[in-house]
Write an enzyme that holds these catalytic residues in place. Structure first.
Site, PDB file in Angstrom:
ATOM      1  CB  THR A 177      -1.255  -0.047   1.573  1.00  6.89           C
ATOM      2  OG1 THR A 177      -1.459  -1.041   1.287  1.00  6.89           O
ATOM      3  CG2 THR A 177      -1.449   1.141   1.652  1.00  6.89           C
ATOM      4  NE  ARG A 205      -9.776  -7.159   3.907  1.00  7.33           N
ATOM      5  CZ  ARG A 205      -7.915  -5.728   3.656  1.00  7.33           C
ATOM      6  NH1 ARG A 205      -7.765  -5.393   2.499  1.00  7.33           N
ATOM      7  NH2 ARG A 205      -7.393  -6.346   4.843  1.00  7.33           N
ATOM      8  CB  VAL A 206     -13.420  -1.757   2.758  1.00  3.47           C
ATOM      9  CG1 VAL A 206     -12.898  -1.068   2.320  1.00  3.47           C
ATOM     10  CG2 VAL A 206     -14.744  -3.136   0.884  1.00  3.47           C
ATOM     11  N   GLY A 207     -10.668  -2.996   3.625  1.00  6.09           N
ATOM     12  CA  GLY A 207      -8.965  -2.489   4.132  1.00  6.09           C
ATOM     13  C   GLY A 207      -9.530  -1.380   4.490  1.00  6.09           C
ATOM     14  CG  ASP A 208      -5.568  -0.449   6.405  1.00 16.16           C
ATOM     15  OD1 ASP A 208      -5.639  -1.206   6.597  1.00 16.16           O
ATOM     16  OD2 ASP A 208      -5.443   0.552   7.608  1.00 16.16           O
ATOM     17  CB  THR A 228       1.024   0.429   4.598  1.00 17.05           C
ATOM     18  OG1 THR A 228       0.921  -0.841   4.453  1.00 17.05           O
ATOM     19  CG2 THR A 228       2.214   0.735   5.505  1.00 17.05           C
ATOM     20  N   GLY A 229      -0.218  -2.108   6.190  1.00 11.72           N
ATOM     21  CA  GLY A 229      -0.318  -3.500   7.566  1.00 11.72           C
ATOM     22  C   GLY A 229      -2.092  -3.910   7.330  1.00 11.72           C
ATOM     23  N   GLY A 231      -5.093  -4.587   7.561  1.00  6.75           N
ATOM     24  CA  GLY A 231      -5.719  -3.773   7.555  1.00  6.75           C
ATOM     25  C   GLY A 231      -7.206  -4.216   9.086  1.00  6.75           C
TER      26      GLY A 231
HETATM   27  N1  ASP Z   1      -4.015  -2.019   4.766  1.00  5.41           N
HETATM   28  C1  ASP Z   1      -4.561  -2.877   3.538  1.00  5.41           C
HETATM   29  C2  ASP Z   1      -5.122  -3.833   3.408  1.00  5.41           C
HETATM   30  O1  ASP Z   1      -5.364  -4.131   4.565  1.00  5.41           O
HETATM   31  C3  ASP Z   1      -2.873  -3.409   2.652  1.00  5.41           C
HETATM   32  C4  ASP Z   1      -1.175  -2.652   3.041  1.00  5.41           C
HETATM   33  O2  ASP Z   1      -1.276  -2.024   4.200  1.00  5.41           O
HETATM   34  O3  ASP Z   1      -0.672  -3.352   2.375  1.00  5.41           O
HETATM   35  O4  ASP Z   1      -5.631  -3.313   2.603  1.00  5.41           O
END
Ligand code: ASP
Length: 319
Positions: A177, A205-208, A228-229, A231
């Site tokens: 991300t 699916r929706v992340g953070d 980033t991480g 989510g």
């Molecule tokens: N945070 C992002 C998600 O969960 C993934 C990422 O940070 O690479 O969609």
């Protein structure tokens, strides 16, 4: 902070980037990509532009770079297509724009910014977001535009091994991300984040990243944060707002707030990742509990710095 210096900080994702997995050439091209993103943001800020434009421009540059999991180079979902999420927020007035499940626009971050500027809403999803993009005449691209060989291979391995979407086979390149935070010469803060999400994601699916307060947040009263991480953890712990609230209501410094959330709360919960953040007094944090985080920053009048692992800072001369 000396007066109203401008600052731009970018990330290109965090994860298990063990030294030795990337070739020196790959490392160099990542450093270069991060440097160029910082340069884009810096250019805007140096011309007295506002933080939100700087954050958008830096993220556009990272979306263009196929190495990162945003724009071209985004991961594949379960069905083998790309669904992109992005958000942007202005710390001056708390205006925000976000999109999720975007399939046909080259720059999801610019679509998120258009939601902020041209709609009365904060977040638009999937077909609705595409319809809004049509209505404002934003050009379309094919979904295949976002595909790269690397991401296709990751997806194929994911399908073959049948691993759960939260533990993709290619863990080493799991996160990618991108994001940017900036403070401009007027002291305004902004944050922007853009992502393809995680390999093999299903069920819309929706992340953070596109959720205001989770992956993205900016408030002139406290700080700007892009995360980033993993989510799901970043949503449960409302990471970006959590940091801002600890500053605004708990009296913590940015450093204390970031460490409490990223190195304590998230670690205890098992949530891998990191954040970039700038406080309203020009403090700067790039913190992660994973092995590495692609990152770069520039403070007015100083050298631009980029890094991948805990300690491999590269200094770049720039005027
Ligand atoms: N945070 C992002 C998600 O969960 C993934 C990422 O940070 O690479 O969609």
């Amino acid at each position: 902070m000396k007066g109203n210096d401008f600052i731009i900080v970018v990330h290109g994702g965090a994860g298990a980037m063990k030294k030795g997995l990337l070739t020196p050439e790959q490392e160099q091209s990542i450093h270069q990509g991060l440097f160029e993103a910082v340069e884009q943001g810096k250019k805007v800020l140096a011309q007295q532009g506002c933080a939100i434009d700087a954050a958008e421009h830096a993220v556009i540059e990272l979306e263009n770079n196929p190495w990162f999991n945003a724009g071209r180079g985004s991961v594949f979902d379960y069905e083998g297509k790309h669904q992109l999420d992005a958000a942007i927020m202005d710390g001056q007035d708390l205006n925000a724009g976000a999109v999720s499940g975007v399939q046909f626009r080259e720059h999801p971050i610019s679509l998120a910014k258009a939601v902020l500027e041209k709609s009365e809403h904060v977040m638009l999803a999937s077909e609705g977001a595409e319809q809004f993009a049509d209505d404002i005449n934003m050009p379309k691209v094919n979904n295949g535009f976002f595909s790269t060989e690397l991401r296709k291979n990751q997806w194929q391995r994911f399908i073959e091994t049948g691993e759960d979407s939260l533990e993709p086979a290619e863990k080493d390149f799991k996160f990618g991300t991108v994001g940017a935070v900036a403070i401009d010469l007027n002291g305004n803060l902004a944050a922007a984040t853009s992502t393809g999400g995680i390999t093999g994601k299903r069920y819309s699916r929706v992340g953070d990243s596109p959720i205001i307060g989770c992956g993205t947040y900016a408030n002139n009263k406290s700080c700007a944060v892009s995360a980033t991480g993993h989510g799901e953890f970043f949503i449960r712990h409302t990471v970006a707002y959590n940091i801002a609230a600890r500053m605004q209501f708990g009296g913590m410094t940015l450093n204390q707030a970031v460490n409490a959330v990223v190195m304590d709360e998230l670690v205890q919960a098992g949530g891998e990742g990191g954040v970039i953040a700038i406080s309203n007094t020009g403090e700067l944090e790039l913190q992660f509990n994973s092995e590495g985080m692609y990152r770069g920053w520039h403070r007015q009048g100083e050298e631009t710095v980029t890094a991948i692992y805990k300690s491999d800072e590269q200094r770049h001369k720039s005027d």
